[in-house]
Design a protein around this motif. Structure first.
Motif, PDB file in Angstrom:
ATOM      1  N   LEU A   1     -51.642  55.345  25.886  1.00 33.65           N
ATOM      2  CA  LEU A   1     -52.290  55.114  24.579  1.00 33.65           C
ATOM      3  C   LEU A   1     -53.329  54.003  24.691  1.00 33.65           C
ATOM      4  O   LEU A   1     -54.426  54.095  24.142  1.00 33.65           O
ATOM      5  CB  LEU A   1     -51.241  54.736  23.527  1.00 33.65           C
ATOM      6  CG  LEU A   1     -50.468  55.885  22.885  1.00 33.65           C
ATOM      7  CD1 LEU A   1     -49.364  55.345  21.991  1.00 33.65           C
ATOM      8  CD2 LEU A   1     -51.391  56.771  22.058  1.00 33.65           C
ATOM      9  N   GLN A   2     -52.959  52.957  25.433  1.00 36.02           N
ATOM     10  CA  GLN A   2     -53.888  51.836  25.632  1.00 36.02           C
ATOM     11  C   GLN A   2     -55.153  52.313  26.345  1.00 36.02           C
ATOM     12  O   GLN A   2     -56.261  51.946  25.978  1.00 36.02           O
ATOM     13  CB  GLN A   2     -53.170  50.743  26.436  1.00 36.02           C
ATOM     14  CG  GLN A   2     -54.051  49.623  26.937  1.00 36.02           C
ATOM     15  CD  GLN A   2     -54.236  48.531  25.902  1.00 36.02           C
ATOM     16  OE1 GLN A   2     -54.190  48.798  24.701  1.00 36.02           O
ATOM     17  NE2 GLN A   2     -54.438  47.323  26.341  1.00 36.02           N
ATOM     18  N   ARG A   3     -54.965  53.148  27.379  1.00 37.91           N
ATOM     19  CA  ARG A   3     -56.119  53.685  28.123  1.00 37.91           C
ATOM     20  C   ARG A   3     -57.006  54.520  27.203  1.00 37.91           C
ATOM     21  O   ARG A   3     -58.227  54.400  27.231  1.00 37.91           O
ATOM     22  CB  ARG A   3     -55.636  54.572  29.270  1.00 37.91           C
ATOM     23  CG  ARG A   3     -55.196  53.786  30.457  1.00 37.91           C
ATOM     24  CD  ARG A   3     -55.214  54.636  31.721  1.00 37.91           C
ATOM     25  NE  ARG A   3     -54.572  53.861  32.779  1.00 37.91           N
ATOM     26  CZ  ARG A   3     -53.385  54.147  33.279  1.00 37.91           C
ATOM     27  NH1 ARG A   3     -52.716  55.182  32.873  1.00 37.91           N
ATOM     28  NH2 ARG A   3     -52.860  53.382  34.227  1.00 37.91           N
TER      29      ARG A   3
ATOM     30  N   LEU B   1     -57.229  54.351  23.992  1.00 42.69           N
ATOM     31  CA  LEU B   1     -57.890  53.470  23.011  1.00 42.69           C
ATOM     32  C   LEU B   1     -59.096  52.790  23.644  1.00 42.69           C
ATOM     33  O   LEU B   1     -60.168  52.709  23.047  1.00 42.69           O
ATOM     34  CB  LEU B   1     -56.903  52.401  22.528  1.00 42.69           C
ATOM     35  CG  LEU B   1     -55.891  52.817  21.466  1.00 42.69           C
ATOM     36  CD1 LEU B   1     -54.790  51.766  21.338  1.00 42.69           C
ATOM     37  CD2 LEU B   1     -56.556  53.015  20.112  1.00 42.69           C
ATOM     38  N   ARG B   2     -58.915  52.303  24.872  1.00 43.10           N
ATOM     39  CA  ARG B   2     -60.016  51.624  25.561  1.00 43.10           C
ATOM     40  C   ARG B   2     -61.179  52.559  25.843  1.00 43.10           C
ATOM     41  O   ARG B   2     -62.332  52.157  25.785  1.00 43.10           O
ATOM     42  CB  ARG B   2     -59.517  51.047  26.889  1.00 43.10           C
ATOM     43  CG  ARG B   2     -58.870  49.713  26.755  1.00 43.10           C
ATOM     44  CD  ARG B   2     -58.626  49.147  28.121  1.00 43.10           C
ATOM     45  NE  ARG B   2     -57.839  47.932  28.047  1.00 43.10           N
ATOM     46  CZ  ARG B   2     -57.361  47.304  29.093  1.00 43.10           C
ATOM     47  NH1 ARG B   2     -57.575  47.778  30.282  1.00 43.10           N
ATOM     48  NH2 ARG B   2     -56.672  46.200  28.954  1.00 43.10           N
TER      49      ARG B   2
ATOM     50  N   GLU C   1     -56.949  53.616  16.260  1.00 48.24           N
ATOM     51  CA  GLU C   1     -55.747  53.252  15.526  1.00 48.24           C
ATOM     52  C   GLU C   1     -56.048  53.308  14.040  1.00 48.24           C
ATOM     53  O   GLU C   1     -57.108  52.855  13.606  1.00 48.24           O
ATOM     54  CB  GLU C   1     -55.412  51.820  15.925  1.00 48.24           C
ATOM     55  CG  GLU C   1     -54.017  51.411  15.689  1.00 48.24           C
ATOM     56  CD  GLU C   1     -53.846  49.984  16.181  1.00 48.24           C
ATOM     57  OE1 GLU C   1     -53.796  49.778  17.399  1.00 48.24           O
ATOM     58  OE2 GLU C   1     -53.791  49.091  15.327  1.00 48.24           O
TER      59      GLU C   1
ATOM     60  N   ARG D   1     -44.889  51.108  12.581  1.00 53.30           N
ATOM     61  CA  ARG D   1     -45.517  51.853  13.671  1.00 53.30           C
ATOM     62  C   ARG D   1     -46.938  52.229  13.292  1.00 53.30           C
ATOM     63  O   ARG D   1     -47.210  52.603  12.160  1.00 53.30           O
ATOM     64  CB  ARG D   1     -44.720  53.125  13.966  1.00 53.30           C
ATOM     65  CG  ARG D   1     -43.488  52.853  14.793  1.00 53.30           C
ATOM     66  CD  ARG D   1     -42.694  54.108  14.994  1.00 53.30           C
ATOM     67  NE  ARG D   1     -41.806  54.335  13.874  1.00 53.30           N
ATOM     68  CZ  ARG D   1     -41.028  55.398  13.760  1.00 53.30           C
ATOM     69  NH1 ARG D   1     -41.045  56.320  14.663  1.00 53.30           N
ATOM     70  NH2 ARG D   1     -40.235  55.531  12.729  1.00 53.30           N
ATOM     71  N   ARG D   2     -47.823  52.145  14.269  1.00 49.12           N
ATOM     72  CA  ARG D   2     -49.226  52.483  13.998  1.00 49.12           C
ATOM     73  C   ARG D   2     -49.455  53.956  14.311  1.00 49.12           C
ATOM     74  O   ARG D   2     -48.908  54.482  15.274  1.00 49.12           O
ATOM     75  CB  ARG D   2     -50.145  51.652  14.881  1.00 49.12           C
ATOM     76  CG  ARG D   2     -50.018  50.156  14.689  1.00 49.12           C
ATOM     77  CD  ARG D   2     -51.046  49.476  15.580  1.00 49.12           C
ATOM     78  NE  ARG D   2     -50.884  48.035  15.563  1.00 49.12           N
ATOM     79  CZ  ARG D   2     -50.140  47.361  16.424  1.00 49.12           C
ATOM     80  NH1 ARG D   2     -49.476  47.992  17.358  1.00 49.12           N
ATOM     81  NH2 ARG D   2     -50.056  46.053  16.361  1.00 49.12           N
TER      82      ARG D   2
ATOM     83  N   TYR E   1     -52.210  57.049  15.263  1.00 48.36           N
ATOM     84  CA  TYR E   1     -53.423  57.186  16.060  1.00 48.36           C
ATOM     85  C   TYR E   1     -54.133  58.485  15.691  1.00 48.36           C
ATOM     86  O   TYR E   1     -53.487  59.467  15.341  1.00 48.36           O
ATOM     87  CB  TYR E   1     -53.082  57.171  17.552  1.00 48.36           C
ATOM     88  CG  TYR E   1     -52.374  55.904  17.955  1.00 48.36           C
ATOM     89  CD1 TYR E   1     -53.099  54.752  18.240  1.00 48.36           C
ATOM     90  CD2 TYR E   1     -50.986  55.849  18.001  1.00 48.36           C
ATOM     91  CE1 TYR E   1     -52.452  53.573  18.570  1.00 48.36           C
ATOM     92  CE2 TYR E   1     -50.338  54.684  18.323  1.00 48.36           C
ATOM     93  CZ  TYR E   1     -51.074  53.544  18.617  1.00 48.36           C
ATOM     94  OH  TYR E   1     -50.427  52.382  18.931  1.00 48.36           O
TER      95      TYR E   1
END
Lengths: 110, 147
Positions: free
Chosen positions: A46-48, A50-51, A57, A70-71, A73
């Motif tokens: 998820l971080q990848r 997002l980047r 988000e 909880r967020r 996406y």
């Protein structure tokens, strides 16, 4: 090339916004339990994503507070394009495999 | 006990990642763990062990990928800064050399050029060299910014 966990996440978010745990459940259901993303793999992917700008988000709303903070996406237009490109590439690979009689058996296709 | 183990495993991730995802990961683990708990210890272990392994592997992979990105960024930044500084130093040396030792421009005064004219020419030479170095530095790849 998009890493497989990121691609699964993009496909999962294609039809609906989801939070992390729901993404994991959706991927497990769609693959009949063959692909299970653990918390580490899921959130680093998820971080990848997002980047890379493939997903974004959603801001927390009051309605989300029952979801224990909880967020959620959402797939971005860039993410949709990237997923389409990657799926087209994989489709080409499958066609090549069919020509070479390397196609997996139907019951094992995901 | 298990939650302490999971929490400590989260410390393997970078601080930025923890700040953003630690609560969600804990929540995810709690959901899995609570679902397995009624089925007994064996079921709990079957959930806990893969989660621990997943966290450990994901943390190592994430650390390695972050490390390689920052190394590339650092190397690019150092190269760009070094080359830029080198060219600027060379320009300063050339200007000083021109103004003091060899001084062909200053010698121009002997042929009738005014001192102001010589100073203007030196400044123009310096500006050209600094401009060239700035242009060259801008051509170098920039380090990737982490989002």
């Amino acid at each position: 090339m998009i890493p497989s966990p990121v691609l699964y996440i993009l496909v999962s978010l294609a039809d609906e916004d989801r939070h992390g745990y729901a993404i994991m459940q959706d991927i497990r259901e769609r693959t009949n339990g063959r692909v299970v993303l653990g918390p580490g793999g899921l959130y680093t992917s998820l971080q990848r994503a997002l980047r890379a700008g493939y997903i974004r988000e959603l801001p927390l709303r009051s309605a989300d507070q029952d979801a224990r903070g909880r967020r959620a996406y959402r797939l971005t237009p860039e993410g949709r394009k990237a997923a389409q490109r990657e799926l087209a590439r994989l489709d080409n690979v499958i066609r090549m495999a069919r020509r070479g009689n390397l196609t997996p058996a139907t019951d094992r296709e995901w | 006990m298990q939650s302490a183990v999971f929490r400590s495993l989260l410390f393997l991730f970078p601080r930025e990642f923890r700040a953003r995802f630690a609560d969600e990961i804990s929540d995810y683990i709690a959901l899995q763990y609570n679902a397995a708990q009624p089925a007994g210890r064996w079921a709990t272990a079957r959930v806990s062990v893969p989660i621990c392994a997943d966290l450990l592997i994901a943390a190592v992979k994430f650390r390695v990928s972050t490390l390689s990105v920052s190394r590339v960024a650092l190397r690019t930044a150092t190269t760009a800064a070094g080359l830029g500084a080198g060219i600027i130093c060379l320009a300063i040396v050339l200007v000083l050399f021109e103004a003091t030792v060899r001084s062909p421009l200053l010698a121009a005064t002997e042929y009738g050029a005014s001192e102001l004219d010589v100073v203007i020419r030196l400044c123009a030479l310096g500006a050209v060299l600094v401009g060239l170095s700035a242009w060259y530095t801008s051509l170098l790849p920039r380090p990737q910014k982490r989002r």
